[in-house]
Design a protein around this motif. Structure first.
Motif, PDB file in Angstrom:
ATOM      1  N   LEU A  64      37.387  -6.247  39.679  1.00 46.66           N
ATOM      2  CA  LEU A  64      38.473  -7.017  40.186  1.00 46.66           C
ATOM      3  C   LEU A  64      38.343  -8.479  39.452  1.00 46.66           C
ATOM      4  CD1 LEU A  64      39.243  -5.883  43.607  1.00 46.66           C
ATOM      5  CD2 LEU A  64      40.386  -5.576  41.469  1.00 46.66           C
ATOM      6  N   GLY A  65      38.030  -8.543  38.246  1.00 47.47           N
ATOM      7  CA  GLY A  65      38.071  -9.846  37.279  1.00 47.47           C
ATOM      8  C   GLY A  65      36.525 -10.379  37.692  1.00 47.47           C
ATOM      9  N   GLY A  66      35.659  -9.621  38.310  1.00 45.89           N
ATOM     10  CA  GLY A  66      34.531 -10.336  38.578  1.00 45.89           C
ATOM     11  C   GLY A  66      34.642 -11.401  39.758  1.00 45.89           C
ATOM     12  N   ALA A  67      35.619 -11.021  40.768  1.00 47.07           N
ATOM     13  CA  ALA A  67      36.175 -12.022  41.818  1.00 47.07           C
ATOM     14  C   ALA A  67      35.173 -12.724  42.549  1.00 47.07           C
ATOM     15  CB  ALA A  67      37.016 -10.918  42.675  1.00 47.07           C
ATOM     16  N   ALA A  68      35.340 -13.815  42.531  1.00 49.03           N
ATOM     17  CA  ALA A  68      34.380 -14.964  43.450  1.00 49.03           C
ATOM     18  C   ALA A  68      35.105 -15.066  44.804  1.00 49.03           C
ATOM     19  CB  ALA A  68      34.282 -16.048  42.531  1.00 49.03           C
ATOM     20  N   LYS A 154      45.137 -17.061  42.123  1.00 47.46           N
ATOM     21  CA  LYS A 154      45.950 -17.137  40.628  1.00 47.46           C
ATOM     22  C   LYS A 154      44.810 -16.711  39.614  1.00 47.46           C
ATOM     23  CE  LYS A 154      49.312 -19.522  38.036  1.00 47.46           C
ATOM     24  NZ  LYS A 154      48.578 -19.159  36.588  1.00 47.46           N
ATOM     25  N   LYS A 155      43.830 -17.712  39.857  1.00 48.33           N
ATOM     26  CA  LYS A 155      42.653 -17.242  38.614  1.00 48.33           C
ATOM     27  C   LYS A 155      42.448 -15.728  38.738  1.00 48.33           C
ATOM     28  CE  LYS A 155      38.387 -18.849  36.934  1.00 48.33           C
ATOM     29  NZ  LYS A 155      37.740 -17.401  36.793  1.00 48.33           N
ATOM     30  N   GLU A 156      42.189 -15.312  39.809  1.00 45.78           N
ATOM     31  CA  GLU A 156      41.638 -13.941  40.105  1.00 45.78           C
ATOM     32  C   GLU A 156      42.694 -12.934  39.306  1.00 45.78           C
ATOM     33  OE1 GLU A 156      38.677 -13.456  40.511  1.00 45.78           O
ATOM     34  OE2 GLU A 156      38.300 -15.495  41.799  1.00 45.78           O
ATOM     35  N   LEU A 157      44.036 -13.187  39.696  1.00 43.91           N
ATOM     36  CA  LEU A 157      45.101 -12.523  38.964  1.00 43.91           C
ATOM     37  C   LEU A 157      45.161 -12.553  37.448  1.00 43.91           C
ATOM     38  CD1 LEU A 157      47.611 -10.573  40.048  1.00 43.91           C
ATOM     39  CD2 LEU A 157      48.927 -12.784  39.744  1.00 43.91           C
ATOM     40  N   ASP A 158      44.965 -13.709  36.808  1.00 44.36           N
ATOM     41  CA  ASP A 158      45.077 -14.113  35.263  1.00 44.36           C
ATOM     42  C   ASP A 158      43.754 -13.239  34.843  1.00 44.36           C
ATOM     43  OD1 ASP A 158      47.323 -15.811  36.005  1.00 44.36           O
ATOM     44  OD2 ASP A 158      46.186 -17.401  35.736  1.00 44.36           O
ATOM     45  N   ASP A 159      42.621 -13.353  35.539  1.00 43.65           N
ATOM     46  CA  ASP A 159      41.599 -12.564  34.847  1.00 43.65           C
ATOM     47  C   ASP A 159      41.639 -11.116  34.847  1.00 43.65           C
ATOM     48  OD1 ASP A 159      40.314 -15.413  34.640  1.00 43.65           O
ATOM     49  OD2 ASP A 159      38.930 -14.902  36.272  1.00 43.65           O
ATOM     50  N   ALA A 160      42.481 -10.461  35.943  1.00 49.88           N
ATOM     51  CA  ALA A 160      42.609  -8.970  35.927  1.00 49.88           C
ATOM     52  C   ALA A 160      43.563  -8.824  34.931  1.00 49.88           C
ATOM     53  CB  ALA A 160      42.958  -8.748  37.260  1.00 49.88           C
ATOM     54  N   GLY A 206      43.553 -13.232  50.827  1.00 53.01           N
ATOM     55  CA  GLY A 206      42.725 -12.377  51.295  1.00 53.01           C
ATOM     56  C   GLY A 206      42.375 -11.148  50.527  1.00 53.01           C
ATOM     57  N   SER A 207      42.884 -10.905  49.430  1.00 52.90           N
ATOM     58  CA  SER A 207      42.835  -9.562  48.766  1.00 52.90           C
ATOM     59  C   SER A 207      43.171  -9.821  47.273  1.00 52.90           C
ATOM     60  CB  SER A 207      43.209  -8.358  49.251  1.00 52.90           C
ATOM     61  OG  SER A 207      44.782  -8.312  49.040  1.00 52.90           O
ATOM     62  N   VAL A 208      42.655  -8.840  46.399  1.00 53.25           N
ATOM     63  CA  VAL A 208      43.121  -8.743  45.117  1.00 53.25           C
ATOM     64  C   VAL A 208      43.062  -7.076  45.041  1.00 53.25           C
ATOM     65  CG1 VAL A 208      40.659  -9.144  44.066  1.00 53.25           C
ATOM     66  CG2 VAL A 208      42.714  -9.450  42.500  1.00 53.25           C
ATOM     67  N   GLY A 209      43.960  -6.704  43.994  1.00 53.23           N
ATOM     68  CA  GLY A 209      43.919  -5.138  43.791  1.00 53.23           C
ATOM     69  C   GLY A 209      44.818  -4.735  42.741  1.00 53.23           C
ATOM     70  N   LEU A 210      44.540  -3.451  42.156  1.00 49.58           N
ATOM     71  CA  LEU A 210      45.320  -2.868  41.198  1.00 49.58           C
ATOM     72  C   LEU A 210      45.995  -1.508  41.363  1.00 49.58           C
ATOM     73  CD1 LEU A 210      45.695  -2.587  37.879  1.00 49.58           C
ATOM     74  CD2 LEU A 210      43.469  -1.501  37.940  1.00 49.58           C
TER      75      LEU A 210
END
Length: 236
Positions: A64-68, A154-160, A206-210
């Motif tokens: 997940l984009g190395g999510a922080a 938004k950054k996590e989404l852009d990285d993914a 609260g989350s990031v996913g694919l």
């Protein structure tokens, strides 16, 4: 007096000496050239191996984009923090009508995805890696997601999205309706070894996913995205 013909069944043609009748397949047709008599037809080649390679590539890109996942600053809305802290991702028994896959190869890969995310995503509160559907029917969905409090969705989404463009040949990901859970979502058409992929990714506080829908287009994936996300992401 006429001599016996040697064929006790005069209404059936007599085979020349030394030749045997050709065995017939069901329906009365001879077997295909090169096919042993009475041998079963070879099974169709499974696509599972190819799908495994795709999934591994996704995991390497995504994590997940190395999510922080970190706590908000004091200026953030308390309500946002509470909603994010109460968000979890789960692997439901069925996803948009598809049963979770029990194939040992894909189940093992699902476990590997979860292990990889747990070791890479920082401060996660939950992780999911699962497959749904039926490979033989060309109806398969892969889910990879993590929950936690994200400082910059938004950054996590852009990285993914950037990683997906490279590894799954997703040329363009356009904004799509994220559903009642909010945040941002994008979908696009991917492809690998000639196989079409409908790829959707989301991120909120609260989350990031694919979600990858194999053998389908982005348009088809979009049609089910909100339903699938609502079954994966839960907020108490």
């Amino acid at each position: 007096m006429s001599q016996p013909s040697g064929n006790p069944y005069p209404h059936q043609p007599q085979q020349p000496y030394g030749e045997q009748p050709v065995p017939q397949q069901p329906g009365g047709y001879p077997p295909p050239a090169g096919q042993p008599y009475d041998a079963p037809l070879p099974p169709k080649k499974s696509k599972a191996g190819k799908i495994v390679l795709i999934a591994l590539a996704v995991v390497l890109v995504l994590c997940l984009g190395g999510a922080a996942i970190t706590w908000f600053t004091v200026k953030d809305e308390v309500g946002d923090v509470v909603d994010a802290a109460n968000t979890r991702v789960v692997a439901p028994a069925t996803l948009a009508g598809r049963k979770q896959v029990t194939d040992p190869e894909l189940t093992k890969l699902s476990d590997q995805m979860v292990t990889e995310m747990k070791s890479t995503v920082q401060n996660e509160t939950g992780t999911v890696g699962a497959f749904y559907g039926d490979v033989a029917k060309q109806d398969l969905v892969m889910v990879v997601a993590a929950s936690g409090v994200l400082a910059d969705p938004k950054k996590e989404l852009d990285d993914a999205v950037a990683g997906l463009k490279t590894d799954l040949a997703v040329q363009e990901m356009t904004t799509t309706e994220p559903g009642p859970l909010g945040g941002e979502a994008r979908c696009g058409d991917g492809k690998t070894e000639g196989m079409p992929l409908g790829v959707c990714v989301w991120a909120d506080r609260g989350s990031v996913g694919l979600i990858v829908v194999f053998f389908k287009s982005a348009k088809e994936a979009k049609a089910e995205f909100v339903t699938m996300r609502g079954q994966i992401e839960q907020r108490s």
